[in-house]
Motif scaffolding. Structure first.
Motif, short mmCIF file in Angstrom:
data_model
loop_
_atom_site.label_atom_id
_atom_site.label_comp_id
_atom_site.label_asym_id
_atom_site.label_seq_id
_atom_site.Cartn_x
_atom_site.Cartn_y
_atom_site.Cartn_z
N ASP A 194 -133.62 -51.73 -30.85
CA ASP A 194 -133.67 -51.37 -29.44
C ASP A 194 -133.78 -52.63 -28.58
OD1 ASP A 194 -133.67 -49.58 -27.39
OD2 ASP A 194 -135.79 -49.07 -27.51
N GLY A 195 -132.99 -53.67 -28.92
CA GLY A 195 -133.10 -54.95 -28.22
C GLY A 195 -132.19 -55.02 -27.01
N PHE A 196 -132.64 -54.50 -25.90
CA PHE A 196 -131.83 -54.44 -24.69
C PHE A 196 -131.72 -55.80 -24.01
CE2 PHE A 196 -133.51 -50.12 -25.21
CZ PHE A 196 -132.36 -49.37 -25.05
N PRO A 197 -130.70 -56.00 -23.16
CA PRO A 197 -130.61 -57.25 -22.39
C PRO A 197 -131.72 -57.39 -21.36
CG PRO A 197 -128.82 -55.74 -21.79
CD PRO A 197 -129.50 -55.16 -22.98
N GLN A 198 -132.45 -56.30 -21.08
CA GLN A 198 -133.61 -56.39 -20.19
C GLN A 198 -134.78 -57.10 -20.87
OE1 GLN A 198 -131.73 -53.67 -20.86
NE2 GLN A 198 -132.27 -51.95 -19.53
N ASN A 199 -134.69 -57.27 -22.20
CA ASN A 199 -135.81 -57.82 -22.96
C ASN A 199 -135.76 -59.34 -23.13
OD1 ASN A 199 -136.61 -55.21 -23.17
ND2 ASN A 199 -136.36 -55.03 -25.38
N TRP A 200 -134.81 -59.98 -22.47
CA TRP A 200 -134.83 -61.45 -22.43
C TRP A 200 -134.53 -61.93 -21.01
CZ3 TRP A 200 -130.25 -63.92 -21.10
CH2 TRP A 200 -129.05 -63.24 -21.33
N GLU A 201 -135.08 -63.08 -20.69
CA GLU A 201 -134.95 -63.64 -19.35
C GLU A 201 -134.71 -65.14 -19.43
OE1 GLU A 201 -137.82 -61.02 -16.48
OE2 GLU A 201 -138.77 -62.65 -17.60
N LEU A 211 -135.10 -70.32 -22.10
CA LEU A 211 -135.24 -68.90 -22.42
C LEU A 211 -136.72 -68.54 -22.37
CD1 LEU A 211 -133.36 -66.53 -23.36
CD2 LEU A 211 -134.07 -67.09 -25.68
N ALA A 212 -137.05 -67.49 -21.62
CA ALA A 212 -138.44 -67.04 -21.53
C ALA A 212 -138.86 -66.39 -22.85
CB ALA A 212 -138.59 -66.06 -20.37
N PRO A 213 -140.16 -66.23 -23.07
CA PRO A 213 -140.62 -65.61 -24.33
C PRO A 213 -140.08 -64.20 -24.52
CG PRO A 213 -142.45 -66.71 -23.23
CD PRO A 213 -141.30 -66.73 -22.27
N PHE A 214 -139.78 -63.86 -25.76
CA PHE A 214 -139.31 -62.53 -26.13
C PHE A 214 -140.46 -61.52 -25.99
CE2 PHE A 214 -139.72 -59.79 -29.98
CZ PHE A 214 -138.74 -58.86 -29.69
N TYR A 215 -140.14 -60.32 -25.56
CA TYR A 215 -141.17 -59.27 -25.46
C TYR A 215 -140.59 -57.91 -25.84
CZ TYR A 215 -138.93 -58.61 -20.85
OH TYR A 215 -138.02 -58.42 -19.84
N ASP A 216 -141.50 -56.97 -26.07
CA ASP A 216 -141.17 -55.59 -26.43
C ASP A 216 -140.50 -55.51 -27.80
OD1 ASP A 216 -140.88 -52.90 -26.47
OD2 ASP A 216 -139.45 -52.75 -24.83
N GLY A 217 -141.33 -55.68 -28.82
CA GLY A 217 -140.82 -55.55 -30.19
C GLY A 217 -141.27 -54.26 -30.86
#
Length: 321
Positions: A194-201, A211-217
């Protein structure tokens, strides 16, 4: 500084806010910065909170322990990720993470970068050459659906480069994409579906662009690796298929340099290390994981590891031909 107490493994935010309001005279308005209510009857929602002068994000999730395990797995594999802890807020169990966002930094979501890339029709010829069905793309009218449709490593590279070319800002796209590659590999290794493009910044500041830290795993270590998903693809050929088909496609089209990144991470991510991570989380929360959750995660890890190993062996056979 008001201390956060842990009760049965969970940080008790309700007790903290009760104490802070009584001692310091704060109101909910001072402490709850923003909220998104999913279900008011069951107190299910997401909240931005102010705790001891710093910002935290609390969310309800059905996958409480997965978030904690995934953040520790990220440390093992040198993937920059948000750290989570268990918390109770409004008498509801959830997870909490300290905000990674900093003052004087600007953050642009992957969804916005990809969406803006599509808006410029001059990019459509490249998308088409890469296998994108432009008619299908144009039929989408939802911001997130459009970004998810083109969410693959190659297009992310092009979209990030395009974004900063337009702003006439020089950036090290290779550095960002190397981190994106590691995030892609990490998602495969943890069974993320469920790795959406909303989950990286992208994080912009005077110090540079990164690249900002990864979240929502939370959608990890399940048995859904064979199911269609919205995780990052490597091409339009494997879009909305599953993690294993994506990995096969990755081996098929990637250079040995990129394949070696995945293989190095795979070799480090052993069952022994995974068991250590579970133990570390249990020490952190001062509580054993529920036995069913613990067993399911270990079984899912082992299953995912075995399936990936089969693909690696086949890739080596194909490479020897």
């Amino acid at each position: 500084m008001q201390k956060l107490e842990r009760v049965n493994g969970f940080l008790d935010l309700d007790k903290y806010f009760e104490d802070v309001k009584s001692v310091q005279g704060y109101s909910d308005f001072d402490l709850i910065i923003d909220e998104f209510i999913i279900d008011s009857y069951y107190n299910i929602g997401h909240y931005w909170l102010k705790i001891n002068g710093e910002y935290y994000y609390y969310k309800w999730t059905a996958d409480l322990y997965e978030e904690l395990i995934v953040s520790e797995c990220a440390k093992l594999l040198n993937v920059d990720a948000v750290s989570y802890d268990l918390a109770i807020f409004k008498e509801t169990e959830g997870v909490i993470s300290k905000s990674y966002r900093k003052d004087n930094h600007k953050y642009i979501s992957g969804m916005d970068i990809l969406y803006n890339y599509v808006l410029d029709e001059r990019n459509h010829s490249y998308l088409e050459a890469m296998g994108c069905n432009i008619d299908e793309l144009k039929a989408l009218n939802n911001h997130s659906d459009i970004a998810e449709y083109i969410h693959n490593l190659e297009i992310c590279w092009q979209a990030i480069e395009y974004h900063y070319q337009n702003l006439e800002i020089n950036i090290d796209v290779d550095k960002i994409m190397n981190k994106m590659l590691k995030l892609f590999c990490f998602n495969i290794l943890i069974g993320q579906y469920d790795g959406f493009p909303q989950n990286w910044e992208i994080d912009e500041s005077e110090e540079g662009i990164d690249l900002a830290p990864f979240y929502d795993g939370s959608s990890s270590f399940g048995n859904r690796c064979f199911e269609p998903r919205q995780s990052m693809a490597v091409s339009f050929e494997d879009k909305s298929i599953n993690n294993y088909r994506t990995l096969e496609e990755f081996f098929k089209i990637s250079s040995q340099e990129y394949i070696d990144v995945f293989l190095d991470m795979f070799d480090k991510f052993t069952l022994e290390e995974f068991m250590k991570i579970i133990k570390q989380v249990e020490i952190k929360i001062n509580k054993k994981l529920p036995s069913m959750t613990r067993r399911r995660m270990i079984e899912s890890f082992s299953f995912n590891k075995e399936e990936i190993e089969k693909i690696i062996k086949q890739q080596r056979v194909n490479g020897a031909r």
